[in-house]
Design an enzyme around this catalytic site. Structure first.
Site, PDB file in Angstrom:
ATOM      1  N   GLU A   1       0.829  -1.203   0.000  1.00 29.49           N
ATOM      2  CA  GLU A   1       0.000   0.000   0.000  1.00 29.49           C
ATOM      3  C   GLU A   1       0.866   1.257   0.000  1.00 29.49           C
ATOM      4  O   GLU A   1       1.759   1.393   0.844  1.00 29.49           O
ATOM      5  CB  GLU A   1      -0.896   0.037   1.243  1.00 29.49           C
ATOM      6  CG  GLU A   1      -1.905  -1.083   1.313  1.00 29.49           C
ATOM      7  CD  GLU A   1      -2.730  -1.049   2.586  1.00 29.49           C
ATOM      8  OE1 GLU A   1      -3.882  -1.509   2.534  1.00 29.49           O
ATOM      9  OE2 GLU A   1      -2.239  -0.594   3.635  1.00 29.49           O
ATOM     10  N   CYS A   2       0.605   2.149  -0.913  1.00 27.14           N
ATOM     11  CA  CYS A   2       1.222   3.478  -0.963  1.00 27.14           C
ATOM     12  C   CYS A   2       2.754   3.386  -0.902  1.00 27.14           C
ATOM     13  O   CYS A   2       3.381   3.085  -1.898  1.00 27.14           O
ATOM     14  CB  CYS A   2       0.656   4.376   0.134  1.00 27.14           C
ATOM     15  SG  CYS A   2       0.810   6.135  -0.236  1.00 27.14           S
ATOM     16  N   GLY A   3       3.373   3.623   0.243  1.00 27.23           N
ATOM     17  CA  GLY A   3       4.830   3.531   0.334  1.00 27.23           C
ATOM     18  C   GLY A   3       5.344   2.166  -0.070  1.00 27.23           C
ATOM     19  O   GLY A   3       6.388   2.048  -0.729  1.00 27.23           O
TER      20      GLY A   3
END
Length: 472
Positions: free
Chosen positions: A340-342
């Site tokens: 997720e994301c990072g």
């Protein structure tokens, strides 16, 4: 009648009025009086709960009435407040600001009504006296069901200024003004920048917390707040406990699978409930730090790479080929992975910073991410799964949140299979990346598993299959 308990919502008339400063100072002051404090944050924010956890020594939780059902919000609250003397709940944005400008949906006000929690309203009183009473009166009248029990006057110029504000509010609004903070107290929060988490972990903010506790205790009636916090308990009946999404689903005993979770200053944005749901279905979460040079632990059956700030540590992450290779090998081998994301950024070919520096990452996703100085996306997301997504199929829905300063740029001629479709204020879009085997789900959206507990169940089941294949 349910027994009484103590809880208080620290709400603001808007963003930037000093909610976080007041919340942390009050938590620290209550701790000094020997009270056990449980922190909460309304909405999807990851950073403020990090402060709460550091001050109270208890994991702070998010209470989000948009992403989660009302029963689940109550369940999270009740489970977290066991053995606590008082719950301090920090609001988000302005008291009535949420998902919809026409309703209380997703707002601090909705959370306060849901939990029957008394509310302290933080008002920026700079350059006003009697007008502050008009502001408070408006907040009282907009929604008669909320229980605003007191006011904190923030950014007053002097004790004399405070007295003017207090007299006006107490006369017109019939609630006490329980204290104030001065404009020149020099207690601006440390910039909630990307180095926040490591600085908290190293204890560097403890002097700041101590100073806040002293300032709050000097000009705020903490004992009066303690009294005002008395309120009806959030009832948890045997029936609601039996319906809890966090009840143990797997047989007691050893965990059936182990899921590695990257957790350090580069990867630290997780909802605690996501871990607890995985555990409820029989997984053990094993934490490791890619940033500290820790390779993927042995004997894992799943991998969770959460959000955070990999761009701040891009050079270190890029340089550690042994760590990258351990993760790359596992994902290529079919280990069920959510990034997720990072975590998504870490799996791309490279992260490019705003100065044009390019740092090679794992290269599992064809394309790179480019940092920019302005926000690329912010807001709630309604998520619909995609064909082949092991967590969320085409008929499955969940809720989450997006917040990032980078954009993904696919490699030339790359075929990108989206992991899901998301709906936000600006409409629908295809989002994320799904690998050919469907065992890697990656994207910018932070998914709250408590919005769809089957996510945890499906992940654990696929991890069990992966484990069996490895044992054959």
């Amino acid at each position: 009648m349910p027994h009484a308990e103590r809880k208080i919502v620290i709400a603001g008339t808007g963003s930037g009025v000093g909610k976080t400063t007041m919340t942390i100072g009050l938590m620290a002051a209550l701790q000094r009086l020997g009270r056990t404090v449980q922190g909460f944050k309304c909405g999807p924010d990851y950073i403020d709960p990090t402060y709460h956890t550091a001050v109270t020594g208890r994991i702070s939780r998010n209470l989000d009435s948009y992403m989660l059902s009302h029963d689940t919000v109550k369940d999270i609250y009740a489970r977290a407040t066991r053995s606590a003397d008082i719950a301090v709940i920090e609001g988000v944005m302005g008291f009535y600001d949420g998902k919809n400008p026409k309703t209380n949906e997703g707002s601090t006000a909705e959370i306060s009504m849901l939990l029957e929690a008394p509310v302290l309203l933080v008002v920026n009183c700079q350059s006003m006296a009697r007008s502050a009473a008009a502001i408070v009166k408006g907040f009282q009248l907009l929604e008669p069901r909320v229980n605003i029990v007191g006011v904190i006057a923030n950014k007053v110029g002097s004790e004399g200024h405070y007295k003017l504000v207090r007299e006006a509010i107490e006369q017109e609004c019939a609630i006490p003004v329980v204290g104030y903070m001065k404009r020149e107290d020099h207690i601006e929060m440390p910039e909630r920048h990307l180095g926040l988490v490591p600085s908290i972990e190293r204890g560097e903010l403890q002097p700041f917390f101590d100073k806040l506790a002293e300032l709050v205790a000097a000009t705020v009636d903490v004992e009066r707040i303690w009294e005002l916090a008395q309120s009806p308990a959030v009832p948890v009946t045997e029936e609601t406990a039996a319906r809890s999404i966090f009840r143990k689903q797997a047989p007691e005993g050893d965990a059936c699978v182990r899921i590695a979770v990257a957790k350090d200053a580069a990867f630290n944005f997780y909802y605690q409930e996501n871990f607890e749901l995985l555990e409820a279905y029989g997984a053990e979460c094993v934490f490791f730090s890619p940033l500290a040079g820790e390779k993927l632990p042995e004997g894992m059956h799943g991998l969770y790479l959460g959000g955070g700030f990999p761009e701040e540590f891009a050079e270190l992450l890029a340089a550690d080929e042994a760590v990258k290779q351990s993760i790359r090998r596992a994902v290529e081998h079919g280990m069920p992975t959510l990034a997720e994301c990072g975590g998504f950024m870490y799996l791309t070919e490279a992260i490019e910073d705003t100065a044009g520096g390019r740092y090679p990452m794992l290269g599992l996703i064809p394309g790179g991410v480019k940092m920019q100085k302005k926000l690329a996306a912010l807001g709630y997301r309604d998520i619909t799964g995609a064909e082949g997504n092991f967590l969320l199929g085409p008929g499955d829905k969940a809720k989450g949140h997006e917040f990032h300063y980078s954009t993904f740029q696919p490699a030339e001629n790359a075929l990108i299979r989206s992991a899901y479709e998301t709906k936000g204020m600006r409409g629908m879009k295809q989002e994320g990346y799904l690998n050919e085997s469907g065992t890697l789900v990656a994207g910018y959206t932070h998914i709250h598993f408590a919005s769809e507990p089957e996510i945890a169940q499906k992940w654990v089941e696929l991890c069990v299959d992966y484990k069996r294949r490895g044992d054959m």
